[in-house]
Design an enzyme around this catalytic site. Structure first.
Site, PDB file in Angstrom:
ATOM      1  N   GLU A  94       0.858  -1.183   0.000  1.00  0.00           N
ATOM      2  CA  GLU A  94       0.000   0.000   0.000  1.00  0.00           C
ATOM      3  C   GLU A  94       0.889   1.227   0.000  1.00  0.00           C
ATOM      4  O   GLU A  94       1.914   1.215   0.685  1.00  0.00           O
ATOM      5  CB  GLU A  94      -0.924  -0.012   1.230  1.00  0.00           C
ATOM      6  CG  GLU A  94      -1.898  -1.199   1.188  1.00  0.00           C
ATOM      7  CD  GLU A  94      -2.856  -1.258   2.384  1.00  0.00           C
ATOM      8  OE1 GLU A  94      -2.877  -0.309   3.187  1.00  0.00           O
ATOM      9  OE2 GLU A  94      -3.577  -2.262   2.494  1.00  0.00           O
TER      10      GLU A  94
ATOM     11  N   HIS B 236      -8.013   0.954   1.677  1.00  0.00           N
ATOM     12  CA  HIS B 236      -7.866   0.692   3.116  1.00  0.00           C
ATOM     13  C   HIS B 236      -8.755   1.644   3.945  1.00  0.00           C
ATOM     14  O   HIS B 236      -8.261   2.427   4.759  1.00  0.00           O
ATOM     15  CB  HIS B 236      -6.401   0.807   3.533  1.00  0.00           C
ATOM     16  CG  HIS B 236      -6.090   0.063   4.796  1.00  0.00           C
ATOM     17  ND1 HIS B 236      -4.883  -0.549   5.016  1.00  0.00           N
ATOM     18  CD2 HIS B 236      -6.809  -0.180   5.914  1.00  0.00           C
ATOM     19  CE1 HIS B 236      -4.879  -1.117   6.213  1.00  0.00           C
ATOM     20  NE2 HIS B 236      -6.056  -0.904   6.781  1.00  0.00           N
TER      21      HIS B 236
HETATM   22  P1  NAD Z   1      -9.526 -10.298  16.385  1.00  0.00           P
HETATM   23  O1  NAD Z   1      -8.213 -10.545  17.031  1.00  0.00           O
HETATM   24  O2  NAD Z   1     -10.696  -9.989  17.251  1.00  0.00           O
HETATM   25  O3  NAD Z   1      -9.916 -11.556  15.478  1.00  0.00           O
HETATM   26  C1  NAD Z   1      -9.015 -12.242  14.664  1.00  0.00           C
HETATM   27  C2  NAD Z   1      -9.454 -13.696  14.638  1.00  0.00           C
HETATM   28  O4  NAD Z   1      -8.659 -14.408  13.686  1.00  0.00           O
HETATM   29  C3  NAD Z   1      -9.268 -14.409  15.992  1.00  0.00           C
HETATM   30  O5  NAD Z   1     -10.493 -14.951  16.428  1.00  0.00           O
HETATM   31  C4  NAD Z   1      -8.237 -15.485  15.698  1.00  0.00           C
HETATM   32  O6  NAD Z   1      -8.466 -16.680  16.437  1.00  0.00           O
HETATM   33  C5  NAD Z   1      -8.471 -15.701  14.215  1.00  0.00           C
HETATM   34  N1  NAD Z   1      -7.351 -16.363  13.556  1.00  0.00           N
HETATM   35  C6  NAD Z   1      -6.017 -16.269  13.811  1.00  0.00           C
HETATM   36  N2  NAD Z   1      -5.329 -17.072  12.979  1.00  0.00           N
HETATM   37  C7  NAD Z   1      -6.245 -17.681  12.182  1.00  0.00           C
HETATM   38  C8  NAD Z   1      -6.148 -18.624  11.130  1.00  0.00           C
HETATM   39  N3  NAD Z   1      -4.959 -19.115  10.733  1.00  0.00           N
HETATM   40  N4  NAD Z   1      -7.294 -19.035  10.536  1.00  0.00           N
HETATM   41  C9  NAD Z   1      -8.489 -18.558  10.933  1.00  0.00           C
HETATM   42  N5  NAD Z   1      -8.645 -17.662  11.932  1.00  0.00           N
HETATM   43  C10 NAD Z   1      -7.533 -17.226  12.553  1.00  0.00           C
HETATM   44  O7  NAD Z   1      -9.280  -9.138  15.333  1.00  0.00           O
HETATM   45  P2  NAD Z   1     -10.381  -8.262  14.604  1.00  0.00           P
HETATM   46  O8  NAD Z   1     -10.631  -7.021  15.365  1.00  0.00           O
HETATM   47  O9  NAD Z   1     -11.529  -9.105  14.222  1.00  0.00           O
HETATM   48  O10 NAD Z   1      -9.545  -7.816  13.302  1.00  0.00           O
HETATM   49  C11 NAD Z   1      -9.084  -8.767  12.378  1.00  0.00           C
HETATM   50  C12 NAD Z   1      -8.078  -8.111  11.439  1.00  0.00           C
HETATM   51  O11 NAD Z   1      -8.749  -7.188  10.617  1.00  0.00           O
HETATM   52  C13 NAD Z   1      -7.003  -7.269  12.148  1.00  0.00           C
HETATM   53  O12 NAD Z   1      -5.903  -8.053  12.540  1.00  0.00           O
HETATM   54  C14 NAD Z   1      -6.622  -6.247  11.116  1.00  0.00           C
HETATM   55  O13 NAD Z   1      -5.508  -6.702  10.392  1.00  0.00           O
HETATM   56  C15 NAD Z   1      -7.832  -6.188  10.201  1.00  0.00           C
HETATM   57  N6  NAD Z   1      -8.526  -4.891  10.238  1.00  0.00           N
HETATM   58  C16 NAD Z   1      -8.609  -4.197   9.075  1.00  0.00           C
HETATM   59  C17 NAD Z   1      -9.289  -3.006   9.059  1.00  0.00           C
HETATM   60  C18 NAD Z   1      -9.384  -2.192   7.792  1.00  0.00           C
HETATM   61  O14 NAD Z   1      -9.314  -0.994   7.851  1.00  0.00           O
HETATM   62  N7  NAD Z   1      -9.558  -2.806   6.648  1.00  0.00           N
HETATM   63  C19 NAD Z   1      -9.874  -2.500  10.232  1.00  0.00           C
HETATM   64  C20 NAD Z   1      -9.748  -3.235  11.400  1.00  0.00           C
HETATM   65  C21 NAD Z   1      -9.066  -4.442  11.389  1.00  0.00           C
HETATM   66  C1  MLT Z   2      -6.586  -1.786  11.676  1.00  0.00           C
HETATM   67  O1  MLT Z   2      -5.829  -2.758  11.758  1.00  0.00           O
HETATM   68  O2  MLT Z   2      -7.165  -1.317  12.675  1.00  0.00           O
HETATM   69  C2  MLT Z   2      -6.845  -1.212  10.333  1.00  0.00           C
HETATM   70  O3  MLT Z   2      -5.778  -1.361   9.493  1.00  0.00           O
HETATM   71  C3  MLT Z   2      -7.414   0.141  10.363  1.00  0.00           C
HETATM   72  C4  MLT Z   2      -6.464   1.272  10.165  1.00  0.00           C
HETATM   73  O4  MLT Z   2      -5.868   1.709  11.114  1.00  0.00           O
HETATM   74  O5  MLT Z   2      -6.343   1.744   9.064  1.00  0.00           O
END
Ligand code: NAD
Ligand code: MLT
Length: 312
Positions: free
Chosen positions: A262, A280
């Site tokens: 990115e 993103h």
């Molecule tokens: P979280 O920690 O609550 O949930 C992640 C889940 O993934 C957990 O339940 C874990 O057991 C599971 N996991 C780990 N390894 C795994 C595998 N090999 N197979 C299947 N499941 C597995 O996190 P969350 O708050 O749900 O966020 C998840 C991810 O989303 C974050 O790590 C972040 O990278 C991403 N995210 C992206 C944005 C965005 O802006 N696009 C925003 C928030 C979070």
């Molecule tokens: C996150 O992991 O919370 C997401 O990437 C959101 C962000 O900070 O852009």
């Protein structure tokens, strides 16, 4: 006692109010540093606050003799070298709950836009066409959504998908049959989920184990015409394999918010009409940005003043 705090990614001004209000915090916001400039500048700072843009590499950490805490205003800490931070006694805090709702809403928006080809139809209309034939979509109702990673965001997405009358099957190493039953969804192995789903949405962190977990082999066992949503992290889906799977028509569409590199500009995936994408934006709402910045600001102030943090 006074502390120097560097904020190197854009954070919500309302969200950093706890920092601005606290005594003895000299706050500098500089979101324009190159990695080399940051490695130089960081020497003078006690705390560094980032979102996902700044890569807090070993180089930066090794040049930061005064750094005590890194605050990540968001969930994923894959942009921070955690091993290097630990070796140097630097604590890393994140904000695990603040953007859950926004990320889940964005995922559902992407899923719906993908199923109904809304971005493609919008682009066509904007270019002066009135084309009602090229954008036939599919209903979500009665389709199976495969959720890989049923943590905070995955669980919210699953609940909302049920509201769309979808059948949900999930894989998460910590998902028990009992929990799935309580949520009104099915659980399966990763292979079972990949085979059963009409739509797949990824919600795992980017870890060694999840890097390229959706690869050519995974695409091979999916249904013909499956559609994929990734609002978690770039690098979990192998982008070359996704490109090939779309070109071969195995995958009918993909909605991507996150990418291996990115900014994601000029990539071949963006040339495919089956791909819709956002830069993103999963957590980019006023509410989420304020909430995550408040959480990390509180933790940074508490920690620098000798207290215990909530999300180490
Ligand atoms: P979280 O920690 O609550 O949930 C992640 C889940 O993934 C957990 O339940 C874990 O057991 C599971 N996991 C780990 N390894 C795994 C595998 N090999 N197979 C299947 N499941 C597995 O996190 P969350 O708050 O749900 O966020 C998840 C991810 O989303 C974050 O790590 C972040 O990278 C991403 N995210 C992206 C944005 C965005 O802006 N696009 C925003 C928030 C979070
Ligand atoms: C996150 O992991 O919370 C997401 O990437 C959101 C962000 O900070 O852009």
């Amino acid at each position: 006692m006074s502390f120097n705090i560097l904020i190197s990614d854009p954070l919500s001004e309302d969200g950093i109010f706890p920092l601005r209000q606290a005594e003895g915090m000299n706050i500098v916001v500089d979101t324009t540093c190159t990695p080399a400039e940051l490695a130089e500048k960081i020497r003078d700072y006690d705390a560094l606050l980032v979102r996902s843009q700044t890569q807090v590499t070993r180089d930066i950490i090794e040049n930061a003799p005064n750094l005590k805490i890194i605050g990540r205003a968001g969930v994923g800490v894959d942009n921070i070298d955690l091993d290097a931070a630990t070796e140097h006694g630097i604590i890393v805090v994140n904000a695990p709950d603040g953007n859950t709702n926004s990320a889940a809403e964005h995922t559902i928006a992407m899923l719906t836009a993908l199923a109904r080809k809304i971005p493609q139809a919008f682009n066509s209309l904007k270019s002066g066409e009135w084309d009602r034939k090229s954008f036939i979509g599919v209903e979500l109702k009665n389709k199976t959504l495969g959720v890989i990673g049923l943590g905070r965001i995955g669980a919210e997405v699953a609940a909302r998908a049920k509201g769309q009358r979808m059948n949900v099957i999930a894989y998460d190493p910590f998902l028990t049959e009992e929990k799935a039953k309580k949520m009104g969804i099915s659980s399966g192995t990763v292979e079972e989920v990949l085979k059963a789903a009409d739509f797949i949405t990824i919600h795992t962190p980017l870890l060694k184990e999840t890097r390229n977990m959706i690869n050519a082999e995974a695409f091979a066992i999916m249904k013909e015409g499956v559609q994929i949503v990734n609002c978690a992290r770039g690098g979990i889906i192998d982008e070359d394999a996704l490109y090939d799977a779309i070109v071969s028509k195995k995958v009918a569409g993909a909605a991507l918010d996150v990418f291996e590199q990115e900014p994601f500009v000029g990539h071949k995936l963006l040339t495919l009409p089956e791909v819709i994408a956002t830069p993103h934006l999963g957590a980019s709402t006023i509410e989420a940005q304020e909430s995550v910045a408040i959480d990390v600001s509180h933790d940074v102030v508490t920690f620098l003043n000798g207290g215990a943090v909530r999300n180490p």
